[in-house]
Design an enzyme around this catalytic site. Structure first.
Site, PDB file in Angstrom:
ATOM      1  N   PRO A   1       0.856  -1.201   0.000  1.00 39.42           N
ATOM      2  CA  PRO A   1       0.000   0.000   0.000  1.00 39.42           C
ATOM      3  C   PRO A   1       0.880   1.235   0.000  1.00 39.42           C
ATOM      4  CG  PRO A   1       0.055  -1.013   2.193  1.00 39.42           C
ATOM      5  CD  PRO A   1       0.814  -1.926   1.285  1.00 39.42           C
TER       6      PRO A   1
ATOM      7  N   MET B   1       0.654   5.503  -0.293  1.00 39.48           N
ATOM      8  CA  MET B   1      -0.199   6.690  -0.325  1.00 39.48           C
ATOM      9  C   MET B   1       0.017   7.473  -1.618  1.00 39.48           C
ATOM     10  SD  MET B   1      -2.111   6.680   2.321  1.00 39.48           S
ATOM     11  CE  MET B   1      -2.744   8.364   2.254  1.00 39.48           C
TER      12      MET B   1
ATOM     13  N   GLN C   1      -6.332  -1.523   3.272  1.00 37.72           N
ATOM     14  CA  GLN C   1      -5.519  -1.205   4.445  1.00 37.72           C
ATOM     15  C   GLN C   1      -6.168  -0.068   5.231  1.00 37.72           C
ATOM     16  OE1 GLN C   1      -1.610   0.904   4.711  1.00 37.72           O
ATOM     17  NE2 GLN C   1      -0.870  -1.069   5.491  1.00 37.72           N
TER      18      GLN C   1
ATOM     19  N   CYS D   1       3.319   3.002   9.508  1.00 37.68           N
ATOM     20  CA  CYS D   1       3.556   4.327   8.928  1.00 37.68           C
ATOM     21  C   CYS D   1       4.107   5.280   9.984  1.00 37.68           C
ATOM     22  CB  CYS D   1       2.258   4.884   8.354  1.00 37.68           C
ATOM     23  SG  CYS D   1       2.478   6.505   7.566  1.00 37.68           S
TER      24      CYS D   1
ATOM     25  N   LYS E   1       0.328  -5.037   9.065  1.00 32.79           N
ATOM     26  CA  LYS E   1       1.604  -4.624   8.465  1.00 32.79           C
ATOM     27  C   LYS E   1       2.343  -3.784   9.496  1.00 32.79           C
ATOM     28  CE  LYS E   1       3.653  -2.782   4.210  1.00 32.79           C
ATOM     29  NZ  LYS E   1       4.602  -1.777   4.717  1.00 32.79           N
TER      30      LYS E   1
ATOM     31  N   ASN F   1       8.932  -7.091   3.596  1.00 29.31           N
ATOM     32  CA  ASN F   1       8.789  -5.865   2.806  1.00 29.31           C
ATOM     33  C   ASN F   1       9.965  -4.950   3.148  1.00 29.31           C
ATOM     34  OD1 ASN F   1       7.035  -2.867   3.358  1.00 29.31           O
ATOM     35  ND2 ASN F   1       7.433  -3.627   1.322  1.00 29.31           N
TER      36      ASN F   1
ATOM     37  N   GLY G   1      12.882  -2.428   0.658  1.00 27.21           N
ATOM     38  CA  GLY G   1      14.136  -2.443  -0.078  1.00 27.21           C
ATOM     39  C   GLY G   1      14.282  -3.514  -1.131  1.00 27.21           C
TER      40      GLY G   1
ATOM     41  N   GLY H   1       7.359  -2.498  -2.973  1.00 28.41           N
ATOM     42  CA  GLY H   1       6.753  -1.178  -2.890  1.00 28.41           C
ATOM     43  C   GLY H   1       7.158  -0.317  -4.064  1.00 28.41           C
TER      44      GLY H   1
END
EC number: 1.3.1.91
Length: 329
Positions: A9, A11, A62, A92, A136, A208, A210, A230
């Site tokens: 996810p 933004m 999410q 986040c 997450k 998740n 890199g 990502g």
């Protein structure tokens, strides 16, 4: 559920147009919405916030938030609107998110996260079509450097019913780093995600952070259940197609061929009044690193905002690429 390949996810990026494009590239990938706060789901414009095309499945919603009752209501709404998973954001690090007491700062409140997961799980379990509730998270926040603390967080939340964790394998710094720096500065510690899978083999663990190449993503599958990409998936979306073919079978298709499959969707959107730029902004990286890639981006960027821009602009962009040159040879 198969969680080997997923797209994070992000933004302002993983909206419905983006997800439709990614689905064409990777038929087996699990897709995620941008984070939506539970209050927005309950009180906001659901038609916009929860927009989803049927081709996107499997796709997860999410949620952000820290009030179990509100998260439960939002989870029910998401499940009723057809999402295949409800994922709680506990990773986040932005100031805005911290001010609302959600995101990565919840790593310090495992009991609250567990209460939220339990409330969401109980609420969706009562539906005719129950869906999994997942989390997450990060490895910790600021100077948390004890694996046992991370494991205790996971155990607390797992005891509340969460069976899948997407682990962004970095700490989150709540002060002093921007969200961008938080994705790059704290060191990656994939070994913590690997250790989590070894210690808790009954949990699904997706790593998740890199992951930028096919080989890197594939290497993770020897240790965990899946890899979530990502920014690499967004800036170099053809990588998704290569991973899907490598892991699930099939033959690689050309970038031009894949993109032309998007034409019916684009023309439906244009007929409904959507401007071309809202779709094509997600296509700019398709020819990343390829002959004509810069010209492809330039044609789309300069033309998609103009009144009347339509599919012919996409064809004009394709015409300057290496795919077009090879086809003409």
């Amino acid at each position: 559920m198969d969680v080997r390949l997923s797209v994070a996810p992000m933004m302002d990026w993983t909206d419905s147009h983006c997800r439709v494009f990614h689905r064409l590239l990777a038929p087996h990938a699990r897709l995620y919405t941008e984070m939506v706060h539970a209050n927005a789901v309950i009180h906001g414009d659901r038609g916009r916030l929860l927009a989803m095309d049927p081709v996107e499945h499997p796709v997860a919603l999410q949620l952000g938030g820290s009030e179990p009752a509100l998260l439960a209501r939002a989870a029910v709404i998401g499940a009723q609107r057809g999402f295949d998973e409800i994922n709680l954001n506990v990773g986040c690090p932005s100031d805005r998110v911290q001010a609302g007491r959600f995101g990565a700062c919840l790593m310090r409140e495992p009991g609250l996260v567990a209460d939220s997961v339990a409330a969401m799980g109980e609420a969706v379990a009562a539906l005719p079509r129950p869906v999994p509730v997942t989390v997450k998270c990060r490895l910790g926040v600021d100077d948390d450097h004890e694996f046992d603390r991370f494991l205790a967080f996971i155990d607390t939340v797992a005891a509340a019913g969460c069976r899948m964790f997407v682990v962004h394998a970095r700490n989150a710094w709540l002060q002093g780093l921007s969200p961008k720096q938080n994705r790059e500065v704290p060191p990656l510690r994939y070994d913590w995600a690997y250790a989590l899978k070894r210690e808790r083999p009954g949990l699904a663990v997706v790593v998740n952070g890199g992951i930028a190449t096919l080989d890197e993503a594939t290497a993770h599958l020897a240790h965990v259940d899946g890899a979530m990409l990502g920014r690499a998936a967004y800036h170099d979306p053809y990588l998704l197609h290569c991973l899907d073919v490598e892991w699930f079978g099939g033959e690689r298709r050309s970038r031009a061929s894949l993109l032309r499959d998007l034409r019916p969707y684009v023309e439906r959107q244009l007929a409904e009044g959507v401007f071309l730029k809202h779709v094509t902004r997600h296509l700019l990286g398709l020819f990343h690193g390829q002959y004509g890639g810069r010209a492809f981006r330039q044609v789309l960027s300069e033309g998609a905002h103009r009144p009347g821009a339509d599919w012919s602009l996409v064809e004009a962009a394709l015409a300057v690429t290496g795919d077009a040159a090879r086809a003409a040879a």
